[in-house]
Design a protein around this motif. Structure first.
Motif, short mmCIF file in Angstrom:
data_model
loop_
_atom_site.label_atom_id
_atom_site.label_comp_id
_atom_site.label_asym_id
_atom_site.label_seq_id
_atom_site.Cartn_x
_atom_site.Cartn_y
_atom_site.Cartn_z
N UNK A 56 -26.49 40.51 -11.96
CA UNK A 56 -26.90 40.95 -13.29
C UNK A 56 -28.40 41.11 -13.46
N UNK A 57 -29.17 40.75 -12.45
CA UNK A 57 -30.62 40.90 -12.52
C UNK A 57 -30.99 42.37 -12.33
N UNK A 58 -31.91 42.86 -13.12
CA UNK A 58 -32.34 44.25 -13.06
C UNK A 58 -32.94 44.55 -11.69
N UNK A 59 -32.41 45.55 -10.99
CA UNK A 59 -32.90 45.91 -9.66
C UNK A 59 -34.32 46.47 -9.69
N UNK A 60 -34.73 47.00 -10.85
CA UNK A 60 -36.08 47.55 -10.94
C UNK A 60 -37.15 46.47 -10.79
N UNK A 61 -36.79 45.22 -11.11
CA UNK A 61 -37.73 44.14 -10.93
C UNK A 61 -38.07 43.94 -9.45
N UNK A 62 -37.04 44.05 -8.60
CA UNK A 62 -37.28 43.93 -7.16
C UNK A 62 -38.10 45.11 -6.64
N UNK A 63 -37.82 46.32 -7.16
CA UNK A 63 -38.59 47.48 -6.73
C UNK A 63 -40.05 47.35 -7.12
N UNK A 64 -40.29 46.87 -8.34
CA UNK A 64 -41.67 46.67 -8.79
C UNK A 64 -42.37 45.60 -7.96
N UNK A 65 -41.62 44.56 -7.60
CA UNK A 65 -42.21 43.50 -6.78
C UNK A 65 -42.58 44.01 -5.39
N UNK A 66 -41.73 44.88 -4.84
CA UNK A 66 -42.04 45.46 -3.53
C UNK A 66 -43.29 46.32 -3.59
N UNK A 67 -43.44 47.07 -4.68
CA UNK A 67 -44.64 47.90 -4.84
C UNK A 67 -45.88 47.04 -4.91
N UNK A 68 -45.76 45.87 -5.53
CA UNK A 68 -46.90 44.95 -5.64
C UNK A 68 -47.13 44.15 -4.35
N UNK A 69 -46.30 44.37 -3.36
CA UNK A 69 -46.50 43.70 -2.07
C UNK A 69 -45.82 42.36 -1.93
N UNK A 70 -44.88 42.04 -2.82
CA UNK A 70 -44.17 40.76 -2.74
C UNK A 70 -43.09 40.81 -1.68
N UNK A 71 -43.07 39.80 -0.82
CA UNK A 71 -42.04 39.71 0.20
C UNK A 71 -40.76 39.11 -0.35
N UNK A 72 -39.78 38.90 0.54
CA UNK A 72 -38.50 38.37 0.09
C UNK A 72 -38.61 36.96 -0.48
N UNK A 73 -39.46 36.14 0.12
CA UNK A 73 -39.61 34.77 -0.37
C UNK A 73 -40.17 34.77 -1.79
N UNK A 74 -41.21 35.56 -2.02
CA UNK A 74 -41.80 35.62 -3.36
C UNK A 74 -40.82 36.22 -4.37
N UNK A 75 -40.05 37.22 -3.94
CA UNK A 75 -39.04 37.78 -4.83
C UNK A 75 -37.98 36.74 -5.19
N UNK A 76 -37.65 35.93 -4.21
CA UNK A 76 -36.63 34.90 -4.43
C UNK A 76 -37.09 33.89 -5.48
N UNK A 77 -38.35 33.44 -5.37
CA UNK A 77 -38.85 32.41 -6.28
C UNK A 77 -39.31 32.96 -7.63
N UNK A 78 -39.70 34.23 -7.67
CA UNK A 78 -40.25 34.79 -8.91
C UNK A 78 -39.30 35.70 -9.66
N UNK A 79 -38.20 36.11 -9.01
CA UNK A 79 -37.25 37.00 -9.69
C UNK A 79 -35.84 36.42 -9.67
N UNK A 80 -35.35 36.11 -8.47
CA UNK A 80 -33.94 35.67 -8.35
C UNK A 80 -33.68 34.35 -9.07
#
Length: 328
Positions: A214-238
């Motif tokens: 249910x988490x918006x996928x655009x948040x992950x896309x924006x995080x990738x653009x900002x250079x966030x890796x999987x670990x940072x996405x996990x702790x800051x989005x998931x």
């Protein structure tokens, strides 16, 4: 407000300022009921089921204040007040059983709550859909295996005669001779916790996986653009995205700290580990129902239910203050 100010705001001196009429909450409620009548009708059988099997039996709590005898009618029973509770709180066995219950509950809360979250987050990071679905299916299948079967598997796995755990430890030179895991009382809590993790981790992770989708996928896309890796996405989005789900399930888990049932303890227990395996529900069964002390067994169950409600309310209040989220 004076007359001049009223005149400047378009209100004459002869006009009165009246507050907005109150909303008709009752009519709004019944309007909502009519609009969603099919949903209410669908939920009605479950409400009736809960009322019959969860609320109607509460009258039986009166047995805790009686010296209940099955042959006598309700009006003929002898009332003993709090005698059953006094006997309960003066029994040393009760405190031993309470210790076991809380210890196994806390271990289950710590590991049984954290591990499914980690498993769901890591499973979500898998990219191959076929492999991901295979792992998820295999992980939750043990949930459908009864504790009778699981008990046999655990005993066979930890056996000193061909048990895979002992054979592996000997092969790795960790031990010199097989360990009788199921005969060592102090190991019972750990064995039970591991067995419960194997059985329930995959099933408990399903609700977290559903929340992650249910988490918006655009948040992950924006995080990738900002250079966030999987670990940072996990702790800051998931993890922040499933915080509400985690909070609700944590509150409910705390409410069941003393009401953990007895199926798994009953299947894995034996006479050599009784002092570490007996929990409140087993205590009520053994020292209440089996020897026809129905009032004493009711007092034990009543104590468990009341403490569970108190823990639920406390946990809900704390979470509401800390995270601003609650279930009530």
């Amino acid at each position: 407000m004076d007359v001049k100010a009223l005149t400047e705001n378009g209100v004459t001196a002869n006009e009165s300022v009246t507050p907005n009429p109150p909303t008709k909450r009752n009519s709004g409620f019944w309007k909502s009921v009519l609009q969603q009548k099919y949903l209410y009708l669908m939920s009605l059988p479950f409400v009736i089921w809960v009322f019959i099997f969860s609320y109607v039996p509460l009258w039986g709590w009166l047995m805790a204040f009686q010296n209940y005898k099955p042959k006598k009618s309700f009006t003929e029973q002898k009332w003993v007040g709090l005698d059953n509770f006094k006997e309960l709180f003066h029994d040393e066995r009760f405190y031993l059983v309470l210790r076991n219950t809380l210890a196994m509950s806390l271990l289950g809360l710590i590991f049984g709550f954290v591990v499914p979250i980690l498993f769901a987050v890591m499973l979500n990071e898998l990219r191959g859909n076929v492999f991901k679905r295979t792992v998820q299916t295999v992980s939750y299948l043990p949930h459908f295996v009864s504790w009778v079967v699981v008990g046999g598997i655990v005993y066979k796995t930890l056996s000193i005669d061909g048990g895979i755990v002992n054979d592996l430890l000997i092969w790795l030179n960790v031990i010199d001779e097989p360990i009788q895991f199921m005969a060592k009382a102090k190991m019972f809590w750990g064995v039970l916790t591991v067995a419960d993790l194997w059985k329930e981790t995959g099933w408990n992770a399903i609700i977290y996986l559903a929340a992650i989708t249910g988490i918006d996928k655009e948040l992950y896309e924006a995080a990738k653009v900002d250079g966030a890796g999987r670990i940072k996405q996990m702790f800051n989005i998931t993890l922040p995205g499933i915080r509400t789900t985690i909070t609700v399930l944590l509150i409910m888990s705390i409410g069941h700290l003393v009401g953990i049932g007895f199926e798994k303890q009953f299947q894995l227990s034996n006479n050599m580990v009784t002092d570490y395996s007996e929990v409140l529900d087993m205590y009520a069964l053994k020292y209440g129902i089996q020897i026809a002390r129905f009032s004493y067994g009711t007092a034990i169950s009543m104590f468990t239910s009341v403490v569970s409600v108190i823990l639920l309310l406390v946990a809900n209040g704390v979470m509401k203050k800390v995270t601003k989220e609650s279930i009530m």
